[in-house]
Enzyme design. Structure first.
Site, PDB file in Angstrom:
ATOM      1  N   LYS A 141       0.836  -1.207   0.000  1.00 37.43           N
ATOM      2  CA  LYS A 141       0.000   0.000   0.000  1.00 37.43           C
ATOM      3  C   LYS A 141       0.870   1.256   0.000  1.00 37.43           C
ATOM      4  CE  LYS A 141      -1.855   1.627   4.022  1.00 37.43           C
ATOM      5  NZ  LYS A 141      -1.495   3.034   4.241  1.00 37.43           N
ATOM      6  N   ASN A 142       1.806   1.326   0.932  1.00 37.25           N
ATOM      7  CA  ASN A 142       2.555   2.574   1.099  1.00 37.25           C
ATOM      8  C   ASN A 142       3.476   2.866  -0.081  1.00 37.25           C
ATOM      9  OD1 ASN A 142       1.211   3.035   3.451  1.00 37.25           O
ATOM     10  ND2 ASN A 142       2.890   2.435   4.806  1.00 37.25           N
ATOM     11  N   ARG A 170      -4.131  10.364   4.472  1.00 41.23           N
ATOM     12  CA  ARG A 170      -2.910  10.968   5.012  1.00 41.23           C
ATOM     13  C   ARG A 170      -1.851  11.129   3.907  1.00 41.23           C
ATOM     14  NH1 ARG A 170      -0.625  14.255   8.564  1.00 41.23           N
ATOM     15  NH2 ARG A 170       1.580  13.988   8.242  1.00 41.23           N
ATOM     16  N   CYS A 215      -5.532   8.124   9.264  1.00 40.71           N
ATOM     17  CA  CYS A 215      -5.733   7.451  10.547  1.00 40.71           C
ATOM     18  C   CYS A 215      -5.441   8.388  11.715  1.00 40.71           C
ATOM     19  CB  CYS A 215      -4.828   6.225  10.641  1.00 40.71           C
ATOM     20  SG  CYS A 215      -5.429   4.822   9.710  1.00 40.71           S
ATOM     21  N   ARG A 218       0.797  14.027  13.794  1.00 36.80           N
ATOM     22  CA  ARG A 218       1.344  13.897  12.442  1.00 36.80           C
ATOM     23  C   ARG A 218       1.636  15.249  11.785  1.00 36.80           C
ATOM     24  NH1 ARG A 218      -1.184   8.517   9.760  1.00 36.80           N
ATOM     25  NH2 ARG A 218       0.901   8.345   8.974  1.00 36.80           N
ATOM     26  N   PRO A 219       2.590  15.986  12.332  1.00 38.37           N
ATOM     27  CA  PRO A 219       2.933  17.279  11.748  1.00 38.37           C
ATOM     28  C   PRO A 219       3.631  17.116  10.396  1.00 38.37           C
ATOM     29  CG  PRO A 219       4.493  16.693  13.471  1.00 38.37           C
ATOM     30  CD  PRO A 219       3.454  15.611  13.448  1.00 38.37           C
ATOM     31  N   LEU A 231       8.758  18.737   8.723  1.00 39.99           N
ATOM     32  CA  LEU A 231       9.955  18.277   7.992  1.00 39.99           C
ATOM     33  C   LEU A 231       9.747  18.370   6.474  1.00 39.99           C
ATOM     34  CD1 LEU A 231      10.784  15.218  10.269  1.00 39.99           C
ATOM     35  CD2 LEU A 231      11.876  17.478  10.265  1.00 39.99           C
ATOM     36  N   ASP A 273       3.569  -0.013  12.328  1.00 37.18           N
ATOM     37  CA  ASP A 273       2.349  -0.514  11.685  1.00 37.18           C
ATOM     38  C   ASP A 273       2.038  -1.971  12.051  1.00 37.18           C
ATOM     39  OD1 ASP A 273       1.943   1.918  10.533  1.00 37.18           O
ATOM     40  OD2 ASP A 273       2.495   1.329   8.502  1.00 37.18           O
ATOM     41  N   ARG A 321      -9.220   0.045   3.997  1.00 39.09           N
ATOM     42  CA  ARG A 321      -8.267   1.033   3.477  1.00 39.09           C
ATOM     43  C   ARG A 321      -6.935   0.387   3.116  1.00 39.09           C
ATOM     44  NH1 ARG A 321      -7.236   5.950   7.190  1.00 39.09           N
ATOM     45  NH2 ARG A 321      -5.633   5.997   5.634  1.00 39.09           N
TER      46      ARG A 321
END
Ligand code: UD1
Length: 445
Positions: free
Chosen positions: A49-50, A120, A144, A149-150, A153, A334, A426
Site C-alpha cells: 500500500k505505502n 494521510r 488514521c 502527524r505534523p 519536515l 504498523d 483502506r
C-alpha cells in the site's frame, strides 16, 4: 513522449469512483469474527500500500505511460487514483492488480479537499506538484487518527529547495519561482513521508539534492527504483544519505512492479501465530519482515524463510517479549497493534514501547473490553497475558487497530463485532475472504 516497453493490453476497465466500486464505508462497516481453528494454508501477499501511494504520486512527474503491476486494489489506492485523475492523469485497471497510468501533458496544481482529506498520504502530492507545476494547493491531509502527524519536515525540506509554503484555510499552498533548486536537507527525524516528498521534488530540481538522516524503509527504495526507471538520478536510497541529481524531465515510460506489502505479510504472520496455526505466505521479501520474524522467534514462534515465501507455525509454549517500535530496520509501528493483540494471551508480561506515533495505543482500550490486561502509560504498554479473550463489541480506531481486533477476535471465545471496519478496507485487499480461506470464521456485514 517515452514509449512503454512491452506494449499495453488495450482492453481496459476505467477506474470507478472509490466510493462506488465497493461499498466500503457505510454498508460494509461491521466485521463479525468468531473463535477460529488454527489458521492453515497458503496466502499470497498483495503489493505494498505505502509504496503504491508514493509511486502514484510520482506519476505526476511524467507525461509518459506507466504500467504498474502488483498494485493492491484497496480503498486508499482508489482514493489516490481519484485524486491524480482529478489532476489530469488517466488511470485504468488492466487486470486485477495491474494499472495503466497516462501521465498528463498539463497537471492541475490543486488537489480537492473532499478527496485529499480522506488520505494521510495526500501530503505526498506536494513535492511532485511543486516540481511539475511550480505551484501546489493541497488540502491538509486526513487519514488514521494515530497522532498529531505534523508536516514540519516536509515544509523545511521543500523550503530548502526554494519553495514558498503557507497554510491558508485548511490548504497547504506552495509556489516556486522557476525550478526548485537542489540543496542539502537534514531531516531531524527519518520521516518516511518527508523523505519521499523531497525525493520526488528533487528529481526535477536544478542541481544536486542531498537528504541526510533520510528514512530507509523498503518503500523508499521502491520509490527510488521507480523514479530511476523513469529517468531520475537517485542514489543511496535505503541508506540514510540520499543524493538526487535533478534532470529536466523524466524521459521513460515504464512497466514497474510494486514490492510486496511487508505490513500485510506481517499481519498474516501474527494471525497465524496467534491462532497456533501453520501458514505459508507467498510473494514476500523475507528481509523486509525480519524485524517481525526476529520478535516472533523470541516468542517461540517458528518462522521459516524461503526465497519469496515465509512459513509461520506456532507450537506451544509461547513466551512473552518486549518490543520497541523504531524507524526501519527497527520494528514497524504498523505491526505494533497486531502484536499487542497476539501478546494479550501469551503467558507472562510483555512490554511494548511505541516510539513513532504518540497515540497508537488506542487499541488497548478495545482489547481490554475483550478481557485483555493491558496498562498504558505514555508510550509504554504493559501486557499481562490472560488465559483467553472473550468476544465483545469493539471499534477499529485506525487501520492497523482494525487488523489487531480481527486477530483478537480469532482467538476470543464467542463472537466479536468490529465496528468501523471500513478502516480495514483502506489497507487490506479482500482481508476477510483471504482469512476465510485459511479457516477463519469472519464475515463482513
Ligand atoms: C508512513 C506510513 C505509515 C507508517 C509511518 C512510519 C505511508 C503512506 N504511511 O507514514 O504507514 O506508520 O510511515 O513508518 O507511507 N514527523 C514529524 N514531522 C514531519 C513528518 C513526520 O514530526 O514533518 C513525525 C511524525 O509525527 C511521526 C514520525 O515523524 O511521529 C514518523 O512519521 P513519518 O515517518 O513521516 O510517517 P508517515 O510518512 O506519515
Amino acid at each position: 513522449m517515452g514509449s512503454l516497453p512491452g506494449g499495453i493490453n488495450r482492453a481496459r476497465t476505467h477506474i470507478r469512483l472509490a466510493t462506488e466500486q465497493r461499498g466500503d464505508k457505510q454498508t460494509l462497516n461491521k466485521l463479525v469474527v468468531r473463535k477460529s481453528p488454527p489458521l492453515t494454508g497458503r496466502v499470497r501477499v498483495s503489493g505494498a500500500k505505502n509504496s503504491t501511494l508514493a509511486v502514484l504520486c510520482a506519476c505526476i512527474l511524467t507525461e509518459n505511460e506507466i504500467v504498474l503491476e502488483n498494485v493492491p486494489n484497496i480503498s486508499d489506492v482508489r482514493v489516490m487514483l481519484e485524486i491524480i485523475s482529478g489532476l489530469g492523469l488517466k488511470a485504468c485497471w488492466l487486470a486485477e492488480d495491474v494499472l495503466h497510468i497516462s501521465g498528463a501533458p498539463q497537471v492541475a496544481g490543486e488537489a480537492p479537499y473532499e478527496l485529499a482529506r480522506k488520505l494521510r498520504a495526500s501530503n505526498l502530492l506536494l513535492g511532485p506538484l511543486m516540481a511539475r507545476c511550480g505551484r501546489a494547493r493541497v488540502s491538509l491531509p486526513g487519514g488514521c487518527n494515530i497522532g498529531s502527524r505534523p508536516m514540519d519536515l516536509h515544509f523545511k525540506g521543500l523550503r530548502c529547495l526554494g519553495a514558498d509554503l503557507d497554510i491558508r484555510s485548511g490548504f497547504i499552498e506552495g509556489r516556486v519561482r522557476g525550478r526548485l533548486r537542489g540543496a542539502k536537507v537534514y531531516l531531524d527525524f527519518p520521516s518516511v513521508g518527508a523523505t519521499e516528498n523531497l525525493m520526488m521534488a528533487a528529481v526535477l530540481a536544478e542541481g544536486q539534492t542531498v537528504l541526510e538522516n533520510a528514512a530507509k524503509e523498503p518503500e523508499i527504495v521502491d520509490l527510488a527504483n521507480f523514479l530511476n526507471a523513469m529517468g531520475a538520478k537517485v542514489r543511496g536510497a535505503g541508506t540514510d544519505l540520499i543524493r538526487i541529481d535533478g534532470v529536466l524531465a523524466l524521459e521513460n515510460g515504464v512497466r514497474y512492479s510494486v514490492i510486496p506489502d511487508r505490513i500485510e505479510a506481517g499481519t498474516f504472520m501474527v494471525a497465524a501465530a496467534a491462532t497456533g496455526g501453520d501458514v505459508t505466505l507467498e510473494n514476500v521479501i523475507p528481509p523486509h519482515v525480519e524485524p517481525l520474524s526476529a520478535k516472533l522467534r523470541e516468542a517461540n514462534v517458528q518462522v521459516e524463510e524461503g526465497g519469496d515465501t515465509i512459513r509461520v507455525f506456532a507450537p506451544e509454549p509461547l513466551l512473552p517479549i518486549n518490543i520497541k517500535t523504531m524507524p526501519y530496520p527497527g520494528f514497524a509501528t504498523d505491526l505494533q497493534s497486531q502484536m499487542m493483540a497476539f501478546l494479550s494471551t501469551v503467558p507472562g508480561t510483555s512490554i511494548i514501547v511505541e516510539n513513532i506515533f504518540e497515540n497508537r495505543f488506542q487499541v488497548a482500550q478495545e482489547l481490554r473490553r475483550m478481557g485483555a490486561q493491558i496498562k498504558v502509560e505514555g508510550r509504554v504498554a504493559v501486557i499481562e497475558g490472560v488465559h483467553c479473550l472473550q468476544g465483545a463489541a469493539v471499534k477499529a480506531t485506525d487501520l492497523r487497530a482494525g487488523a489487531a481486533l480481527v486477530i483478537a477476535g480469532l482467538m476470543a471465545e464467542g463472537v466479536t463485532e468490529i465496528h468501523n471496519a471500513h478502516f480495514i478496507a483502506r489497507g487490506y485487499r479482500d482481508f476477510e475472504t483471504r482469512l476465510k480461506r485459511l479457516g477463519a470464521a469472519v464475515e463482513r456485514l
